[in-house]
Write a protein that holds these residues in place. Structure first.
Motif, PDB file in Angstrom:
ATOM      1  N   THR A  15     -29.693  93.555 -37.563  1.00 44.85           N
ATOM      2  CA  THR A  15     -31.008  93.654 -38.200  1.00 44.85           C
ATOM      3  C   THR A  15     -31.359  95.075 -38.620  1.00 44.85           C
ATOM      4  O   THR A  15     -32.170  95.277 -39.521  1.00 44.85           O
ATOM      5  CB  THR A  15     -32.101  93.175 -37.228  1.00 44.85           C
ATOM      6  N   LEU A  16     -30.746  96.068 -37.935  1.00 47.21           N
ATOM      7  CA  LEU A  16     -31.081  97.484 -38.145  1.00 47.21           C
ATOM      8  C   LEU A  16     -32.586  97.696 -38.054  1.00 47.21           C
ATOM      9  O   LEU A  16     -33.189  98.460 -38.814  1.00 47.21           O
ATOM     10  CB  LEU A  16     -30.544  97.979 -39.486  1.00 47.21           C
ATOM     11  N   ASN A  17     -33.175  97.011 -37.084  1.00 47.99           N
ATOM     12  CA  ASN A  17     -34.614  97.114 -36.865  1.00 47.99           C
ATOM     13  C   ASN A  17     -34.915  96.642 -35.441  1.00 47.99           C
ATOM     14  O   ASN A  17     -34.613  95.497 -35.089  1.00 47.99           O
ATOM     15  CB  ASN A  17     -35.371  96.258 -37.889  1.00 47.99           C
ATOM     16  N   PHE A  18     -35.493  97.512 -34.617  1.00 49.62           N
ATOM     17  CA  PHE A  18     -35.758  97.170 -33.221  1.00 49.62           C
ATOM     18  C   PHE A  18     -36.757  96.023 -33.102  1.00 49.62           C
ATOM     19  O   PHE A  18     -36.595  95.145 -32.251  1.00 49.62           O
ATOM     20  CB  PHE A  18     -36.265  98.395 -32.459  1.00 49.62           C
ATOM     21  N   SER A  19     -37.786  96.029 -33.952  1.00 49.51           N
ATOM     22  CA  SER A  19     -38.807  94.983 -33.852  1.00 49.51           C
ATOM     23  C   SER A  19     -38.243  93.612 -34.220  1.00 49.51           C
ATOM     24  O   SER A  19     -38.509  92.617 -33.539  1.00 49.51           O
ATOM     25  CB  SER A  19     -40.006  95.319 -34.750  1.00 49.51           C
ATOM     26  N   ARG A  20     -37.451  93.561 -35.310  1.00 54.15           N
ATOM     27  CA  ARG A  20     -36.871  92.274 -35.695  1.00 54.15           C
ATOM     28  C   ARG A  20     -35.852  91.793 -34.671  1.00 54.15           C
ATOM     29  O   ARG A  20     -35.738  90.595 -34.400  1.00 54.15           O
ATOM     30  CB  ARG A  20     -36.223  92.387 -37.076  1.00 54.15           C
ATOM     31  N   ALA A  21     -35.105  92.730 -34.089  1.00 51.48           N
ATOM     32  CA  ALA A  21     -34.155  92.356 -33.044  1.00 51.48           C
ATOM     33  C   ALA A  21     -34.886  91.801 -31.829  1.00 51.48           C
ATOM     34  O   ALA A  21     -34.456  90.809 -31.222  1.00 51.48           O
ATOM     35  CB  ALA A  21     -33.305  93.566 -32.648  1.00 51.48           C
ATOM     36  N   ALA A  22     -35.984  92.433 -31.472  1.00 53.18           N
ATOM     37  CA  ALA A  22     -36.770  91.965 -30.324  1.00 53.18           C
ATOM     38  C   ALA A  22     -37.311  90.565 -30.571  1.00 53.18           C
ATOM     39  O   ALA A  22     -37.288  89.701 -29.686  1.00 53.18           O
ATOM     40  CB  ALA A  22     -37.923  92.941 -30.058  1.00 53.18           C
ATOM     41  N   GLU A  23     -37.763  90.325 -31.798  1.00 53.23           N
ATOM     42  CA  GLU A  23     -38.271  88.993 -32.141  1.00 53.23           C
ATOM     43  C   GLU A  23     -37.167  87.956 -32.059  1.00 53.23           C
ATOM     44  O   GLU A  23     -37.367  86.848 -31.547  1.00 53.23           O
ATOM     45  CB  GLU A  23     -38.869  89.035 -33.541  1.00 53.23           C
ATOM     46  N   ALA A  24     -35.975  88.297 -32.568  1.00 51.69           N
ATOM     47  CA  ALA A  24     -34.850  87.359 -32.548  1.00 51.69           C
ATOM     48  C   ALA A  24     -34.418  87.036 -31.123  1.00 51.69           C
ATOM     49  O   ALA A  24     -34.000  85.921 -30.829  1.00 51.69           O
ATOM     50  CB  ALA A  24     -33.679  87.939 -33.336  1.00 51.69           C
ATOM     51  N   LEU A  25     -34.516  88.035 -30.237  1.00 48.24           N
ATOM     52  CA  LEU A  25     -34.053  87.863 -28.857  1.00 48.24           C
ATOM     53  C   LEU A  25     -35.168  87.426 -27.903  1.00 48.24           C
ATOM     54  O   LEU A  25     -34.918  87.213 -26.715  1.00 48.24           O
ATOM     55  CB  LEU A  25     -33.459  89.186 -28.353  1.00 48.24           C
ATOM     56  N   ASN A  26     -36.387  87.341 -28.442  1.00 52.76           N
ATOM     57  CA  ASN A  26     -37.541  86.987 -27.619  1.00 52.76           C
ATOM     58  C   ASN A  26     -37.797  88.035 -26.536  1.00 52.76           C
ATOM     59  O   ASN A  26     -38.142  87.711 -25.404  1.00 52.76           O
ATOM     60  CB  ASN A  26     -37.370  85.591 -26.992  1.00 52.76           C
ATOM     61  N   TYR A  27     -37.620  89.308 -26.902  1.00 49.70           N
ATOM     62  CA  TYR A  27     -37.927  90.439 -26.033  1.00 49.70           C
ATOM     63  C   TYR A  27     -39.114  91.193 -26.620  1.00 49.70           C
ATOM     64  O   TYR A  27     -39.444  91.054 -27.800  1.00 49.70           O
ATOM     65  CB  TYR A  27     -36.751  91.420 -25.947  1.00 49.70           C
ATOM     66  N   VAL A  28     -39.718  92.056 -25.806  1.00 50.21           N
ATOM     67  CA  VAL A  28     -40.674  93.026 -26.347  1.00 50.21           C
ATOM     68  C   VAL A  28     -39.868  94.198 -26.891  1.00 50.21           C
ATOM     69  O   VAL A  28     -38.772  94.502 -26.384  1.00 50.21           O
ATOM     70  CB  VAL A  28     -41.679  93.495 -25.271  1.00 50.21           C
ATOM     71  N   PRO A  29     -40.341  94.883 -27.934  1.00 53.88           N
ATOM     72  CA  PRO A  29     -39.570  95.977 -28.539  1.00 53.88           C
ATOM     73  C   PRO A  29     -39.157  97.061 -27.548  1.00 53.88           C
ATOM     74  O   PRO A  29     -38.056  97.614 -27.653  1.00 53.88           O
ATOM     75  CB  PRO A  29     -40.520  96.526 -29.605  1.00 53.88           C
ATOM     76  N   SER A  30     -40.015  97.361 -26.571  1.00 52.32           N
ATOM     77  CA  SER A  30     -39.680  98.418 -25.602  1.00 52.32           C
ATOM     78  C   SER A  30     -38.462  98.033 -24.760  1.00 52.32           C
ATOM     79  O   SER A  30     -37.678  98.901 -24.355  1.00 52.32           O
ATOM     80  CB  SER A  30     -40.877  98.693 -24.690  1.00 52.32           C
ATOM     81  N   ASN A  31     -38.286  96.711 -24.526  1.00 53.06           N
ATOM     82  CA  ASN A  31     -37.125  96.242 -23.764  1.00 53.06           C
ATOM     83  C   ASN A  31     -35.844  96.489 -24.544  1.00 53.06           C
ATOM     84  O   ASN A  31     -34.822  96.910 -23.996  1.00 53.06           O
ATOM     85  CB  ASN A  31     -37.293  94.742 -23.461  1.00 53.06           C
ATOM     86  N   VAL A  32     -35.879  96.226 -25.862  1.00 50.76           N
ATOM     87  CA  VAL A  32     -34.716  96.457 -26.713  1.00 50.76           C
ATOM     88  C   VAL A  32     -34.375  97.946 -26.726  1.00 50.76           C
ATOM     89  O   VAL A  32     -33.211  98.340 -26.573  1.00 50.76           O
ATOM     90  CB  VAL A  32     -34.980  95.955 -28.146  1.00 50.76           C
ATOM     91  N   THR A  33     -35.392  98.782 -26.908  1.00 55.13           N
ATOM     92  CA  THR A  33     -35.175 100.236 -26.931  1.00 55.13           C
ATOM     93  C   THR A  33     -34.560 100.714 -25.619  1.00 55.13           C
ATOM     94  O   THR A  33     -33.622 101.526 -25.610  1.00 55.13           O
ATOM     95  CB  THR A  33     -36.506 100.963 -27.174  1.00 55.13           C
ATOM     96  N   MET A  34     -35.065 100.191 -24.504  1.00 51.47           N
ATOM     97  CA  MET A  34     -34.572 100.590 -23.186  1.00 51.47           C
ATOM     98  C   MET A  34     -33.105 100.181 -22.999  1.00 51.47           C
ATOM     99  O   MET A  34     -32.297 100.957 -22.474  1.00 51.47           O
ATOM    100  CB  MET A  34     -35.437  99.949 -22.099  1.00 51.47           C
ATOM    101  N   GLN A  35     -32.749  98.968 -23.442  1.00 52.13           N
ATOM    102  CA  GLN A  35     -31.366  98.505 -23.297  1.00 52.13           C
ATOM    103  C   GLN A  35     -30.402  99.341 -24.135  1.00 52.13           C
ATOM    104  O   GLN A  35     -29.309  99.686 -23.678  1.00 52.13           O
ATOM    105  CB  GLN A  35     -31.268  97.038 -23.703  1.00 52.13           C
TER     106      GLN A  35
END
Length: 305
Positions: A15-35
């Motif tokens: 996705t090259l986008n943290f927010s869209r990735a978080a939505e796809a994975l059903n995570y909050v954006p901060s969780n994606v950034t942390m991982q």
């Protein structure tokens, strides 16, 4: 290194986008950034660069993606072996240019989602020049291209539908009153086209060069919508796939001029990597695309008759 981190990394790379990735994975954006940060810390390299608002894979990120893609594919294969294929789950990444995204793929997406609501479907609009590379890099599972027949040793290519290209103009354009056109009628006209490098722009140039015309005035655009709006405004003649202007023609905002460039054979084509494991998710999506395009081909044939 955790499996969920690898899956998150692959989704962000798609996705090259943290927010869209978080939505796809059903995570909050901060969780994606942390991982991603934890993964970068463990590897000791930066996987993504942030260039202003644009997120891009680093060289290390591209190399890492190539290796973990096969690992995750094997895991998906193992999961499919023990699950009912009627209840598929997982992630599928599709890429295409903006024309196919807007005019061919929405019906495919709707059909696939109705059959497999548990699958996360990620779409990325990519220019024609970069689409094949996304398959070699593993950032897309299936891509759709609008091009002349493609031959590749590393990719599976399936032509789905031949697309008709036409010249379109506003109803009050001087050429709109003619029932037949000659080459000399185009002298002094302005053509509204895609930028150089676009496949069908190259074919457009080639077609006129074969006829001995090489001094053409262009206005170049990045997308079909801008080309159509300028044609409607009477700025020039649009060169576009017929499907992109069907609504405007029906509303009387544009008309198709009686001229076709000879030897122009462009197809909507579906591609995937030959070495990639065709998971049940991929197979189901490929079949959905075949079904939808087959219906569209029948409709096109009926219109032509």
């Amino acid at each position: 290194m955790e499996l969920r981190q690898l899956n998150t990394f692959r989704t962000v790379a798609s996705t090259l986008n943290f927010s869209r990735a978080a939505e796809a994975l059903n995570y909050v954006p901060s969780n994606v950034t942390m991982q991603i940060k934890a993964l970068e810390d463990e590897l000791g390299v930066r996987l993504f660069d942030r260039l202003g608002k644009q997120l891009v894979l680093t060289t290390a990120g591209n190399r890492f993606l190539t290796h973990i893609q096969s690992v995750l594919d094997k895991l998906d294969e193992a999961r499919s072996a023990v699950h009912d294929n009627e209840n598929l789950s997982g992630t599928l990444t599709i890429s295409a240019n903006e024309v196919l995204c807007a005019y061919r793929l929405p019906v495919v997406f709707r059909l696939f989602r109705s059959r497999h609501p548990g699958v996360r479907l990620i779409f990325r609009s990519v220019s024609n020049q970069q689409l094949k590379q996304t398959l070699f890099e593993g950032t897309a599972d299936v891509v759709f291209m609008l091009d002349e027949p493609i031959r590749s040793t590393g990719l599976a290519v399936e032509p789905l539908l031949e697309e008709t290209f036409r010249f379109f103009a506003a109803p009050d354009h001087p050429l709109a009153k003619l029932t037949a056109l000659q080459l000399e009628d185009f002298h002094g006209e302005v053509f509204l086209t895609n930028e150089k490098g676009c496949t069908y722009r190259t074919m457009f140039d080639r077609g006129f060069e074969k006829e001995g015309i090489d001094s053409i005035t262009y206005l170049e655009f990045q997308n079909a919508e801008a080309i159509k709006q300028c044609a409607i405004a009477g700025i020039g003649i649009a060169f576009l796939p017929e499907i992109t202007a069907e609504a405007e023609v029906q509303r009387g905002e544009l008309i198709a001029l009686p001229w076709q460039i000879p030897d122009l054979h462009v197809y909507t084509q579906m591609l995937w990597h030959k070495d990639k494991w065709l998971s049940p998710i991929m197979l189901s999506f490929i079949e959905a695309a075949r079904e939808v395009i087959a219906i569209e081909e029948e409709n096109k044939t009926e219109k032509e008759q």
